[in-house]
Scaffold this active site. Sequence first.
Site, PDB file in Angstrom:
ATOM      1  N   ILE A 216     -11.941  19.421  -3.717  1.00 15.32           N
ATOM      2  CA  ILE A 216     -11.374  20.279  -5.081  1.00 15.32           C
ATOM      3  C   ILE A 216      -9.532  20.578  -4.352  1.00 15.32           C
ATOM      4  O   ILE A 216      -9.895  20.941  -3.593  1.00 15.32           O
ATOM      5  CB  ILE A 216     -11.345  21.176  -5.761  1.00 15.32           C
ATOM      6  CG1 ILE A 216     -13.467  20.910  -6.473  1.00 15.32           C
ATOM      7  CG2 ILE A 216     -10.947  22.355  -6.804  1.00 15.32           C
ATOM      8  CD1 ILE A 216     -13.373  22.085  -6.676  1.00 15.32           C
ATOM      9  N   ALA A 217      -8.666  20.737  -5.352  1.00 17.33           N
ATOM     10  CA  ALA A 217      -6.965  20.596  -4.469  1.00 17.33           C
ATOM     11  C   ALA A 217      -6.093  21.438  -5.845  1.00 17.33           C
ATOM     12  O   ALA A 217      -5.373  20.579  -6.331  1.00 17.33           O
ATOM     13  CB  ALA A 217      -5.987  19.287  -4.333  1.00 17.33           C
ATOM     14  N   GLY A 218      -6.621  22.366  -5.237  1.00 16.52           N
ATOM     15  CA  GLY A 218      -6.616  23.184  -7.268  1.00 16.52           C
ATOM     16  C   GLY A 218      -6.511  22.771  -8.354  1.00 16.52           C
ATOM     17  O   GLY A 218      -7.728  22.575  -8.374  1.00 16.52           O
TER      18      GLY A 218
ATOM     19  N   HIS B  33      -9.133  33.282  -4.492  1.00 15.22           N
ATOM     20  CA  HIS B  33      -9.228  32.262  -5.259  1.00 15.22           C
ATOM     21  C   HIS B  33     -11.534  32.882  -4.918  1.00 15.22           C
ATOM     22  O   HIS B  33     -11.814  31.994  -4.158  1.00 15.22           O
ATOM     23  CB  HIS B  33      -9.314  31.040  -5.442  1.00 15.22           C
ATOM     24  CG  HIS B  33      -8.895  30.674  -4.421  1.00 15.22           C
ATOM     25  ND1 HIS B  33      -9.524  30.592  -3.231  1.00 15.22           N
ATOM     26  CD2 HIS B  33      -8.122  29.930  -4.277  1.00 15.22           C
ATOM     27  CE1 HIS B  33      -9.163  29.511  -2.323  1.00 15.22           C
ATOM     28  NE2 HIS B  33      -8.036  29.193  -3.067  1.00 15.22           N
TER      29      HIS B  33
ATOM     30  N   ARG C 237     -29.017  37.705   4.572  1.00  6.62           N
ATOM     31  CA  ARG C 237     -28.718  38.376   5.938  1.00  6.62           C
ATOM     32  C   ARG C 237     -27.547  38.597   6.410  1.00  6.62           C
ATOM     33  O   ARG C 237     -27.428  39.262   7.238  1.00  6.62           O
ATOM     34  CB  ARG C 237     -30.150  37.456   7.056  1.00  6.62           C
ATOM     35  CG  ARG C 237     -31.306  38.173   7.115  1.00  6.62           C
ATOM     36  CD  ARG C 237     -32.001  37.204   8.269  1.00  6.62           C
ATOM     37  NE  ARG C 237     -32.034  35.843   8.212  1.00  6.62           N
ATOM     38  CZ  ARG C 237     -33.098  34.776   6.996  1.00  6.62           C
ATOM     39  NH1 ARG C 237     -33.897  35.600   6.782  1.00  6.62           N
ATOM     40  NH2 ARG C 237     -32.975  33.521   7.650  1.00  6.62           N
TER      41      ARG C 237
ATOM     42  N   ASP D 152      -4.463  28.842 -10.119  1.00  7.47           N
ATOM     43  CA  ASP D 152      -4.187  27.785  -9.078  1.00  7.47           C
ATOM     44  C   ASP D 152      -3.613  26.080  -8.535  1.00  7.47           C
ATOM     45  O   ASP D 152      -4.593  25.636  -8.663  1.00  7.47           O
ATOM     46  CB  ASP D 152      -5.520  27.533  -7.843  1.00  7.47           C
ATOM     47  CG  ASP D 152      -5.615  27.672  -6.967  1.00  7.47           C
ATOM     48  OD1 ASP D 152      -4.823  27.946  -6.284  1.00  7.47           O
ATOM     49  OD2 ASP D 152      -6.792  26.891  -5.979  1.00  7.47           O
TER      50      ASP D 152
ATOM     51  N   ASN E 132     -14.126  30.353  -3.118  1.00  5.34           N
ATOM     52  CA  ASN E 132     -13.862  28.811  -3.042  1.00  5.34           C
ATOM     53  C   ASN E 132     -13.140  29.157  -2.135  1.00  5.34           C
ATOM     54  O   ASN E 132     -12.294  30.123  -1.290  1.00  5.34           O
ATOM     55  CB  ASN E 132     -12.909  28.345  -4.003  1.00  5.34           C
ATOM     56  CG  ASN E 132     -13.735  28.265  -5.247  1.00  5.34           C
ATOM     57  OD1 ASN E 132     -12.689  29.138  -6.375  1.00  5.34           O
ATOM     58  ND2 ASN E 132     -14.586  27.724  -5.296  1.00  5.34           N
ATOM     59  N   GLY E 133     -13.713  28.600  -0.702  1.00  2.00           N
ATOM     60  CA  GLY E 133     -12.812  28.164   0.087  1.00  2.00           C
ATOM     61  C   GLY E 133     -13.022  29.965   1.054  1.00  2.00           C
ATOM     62  O   GLY E 133     -12.258  30.164   1.790  1.00  2.00           O
TER      63      GLY E 133
ATOM     64  N   HIS F 276      -9.788  31.249   2.151  1.00  3.34           N
ATOM     65  CA  HIS F 276      -9.858  30.657   2.984  1.00  3.34           C
ATOM     66  C   HIS F 276     -10.160  31.385   4.308  1.00  3.34           C
ATOM     67  O   HIS F 276      -9.750  30.739   5.278  1.00  3.34           O
ATOM     68  CB  HIS F 276      -8.980  29.474   3.157  1.00  3.34           C
ATOM     69  CG  HIS F 276      -8.466  28.948   2.177  1.00  3.34           C
ATOM     70  ND1 HIS F 276      -9.078  27.813   1.498  1.00  3.34           N
ATOM     71  CD2 HIS F 276      -7.606  29.132   0.676  1.00  3.34           C
ATOM     72  CE1 HIS F 276      -8.659  27.202   0.831  1.00  3.34           C
ATOM     73  NE2 HIS F 276      -7.386  27.974   0.005  1.00  3.34           N
TER      74      HIS F 276
END
Length: 369
Positions: free
Chosen positions: A296-298, A204, A215, A262, A207-208, A183
């Site tokens: 996306i929540a898990g 993950h 560059r 996840d 993702n996040g 994240h």
Amino acid sequence: MTRRVTGKVVTPTGVVRQGCVEIADGRITAVAEYPSVRDGHWIVPGFVDMHTHGGGGHTFTTGDPESARQAAEFHLGHGTTTLLASLVSSPFALMRDATAAFRPLVESGVLAGIHFEGPYLSADRCGAQNPEFLRDPSVEELTELIEAGAGAVRMVTVAPERAGATEAIELLVANGVVAAIGHTDATWAQTRAAVAAGASVGTHLFNGMRPLHHREPGPVVALLEAPSVVCELVADGVHLHDGMLGFAASVAGPERAALITDAMAAAGMPDGDYELGGQAVTVADGVARLSRGGAIAGSTLTMDAALRHAVGAGVALPDAVRMAATTPARALGLGDRVGALRAGLRADLVVLDDDLNVVRVMRAGDWVE
């Protein structure tokens, strides 16, 4: 008394097609050829899920020990014999209380440890993490959690660009806790600095995270190229395109790529309305997203499904098994106990049919009902 499980045994070095796993006192005593076996089931090590928030209608994220026990039991039925209880970003009081509540479950072996996915994360890359609880890493908070857990805290995810991240990573590593990067909106250089400080897992991957750019390679490239980093991959066809899953697995190799779920409470449950870290989640067609905003929540994934998906995406079965068991076990410092069919390790195994569906699960030498 010695027990034998026969079939096509997947070991860290390949497949024993006419194989036998011998077990005594809850441990593997030998893996050997067994010439009389003909076309048996696949025998693979019990899966190790280093990142899961719940399942079967139960969650780890509230710190409730009975809910945690039920979530672990749900995943055990899908072949996950070792897992971390992953929490999401939350107030420190909940983190402290969850550590105290889950410590007995870790000590009894129900859980392999606690994973705090936050709150020391990027507001720009928070995904389904509750932005209300995000903050800079606190050495004081982490010290209290580590002391309260007495070994229960196994992994913490940090965004390396936040103030105090390097000090937090160094503290974690010095205390035997895995520091993960996730994240994050970090640059390539900031990510490399975090790896140099001791971070050894990419939470993950993709993702996040700040996306790749020619560059500014960002965290993805820095994590993939670091020989000391294990990269988590959510193999559900939603978090990652199969082409990207295969690309990451090939670059990192099975020794540095780990399948995770996840999963949230909705895993194994019908579509509908759920909750994650104080935010409403809607599950439709098996995909979990924040009800507001649509992030996306898990997932609703299980490790057996992740294995099937990875193989379907072109990952060779022995490599996918390493990614589902051996590699995550080593990443968590548990490779001398679980994660492979090898003499001396705990007798955790999963029997799969030719479609890679679970037939039976064994944990510590006992078949799971």
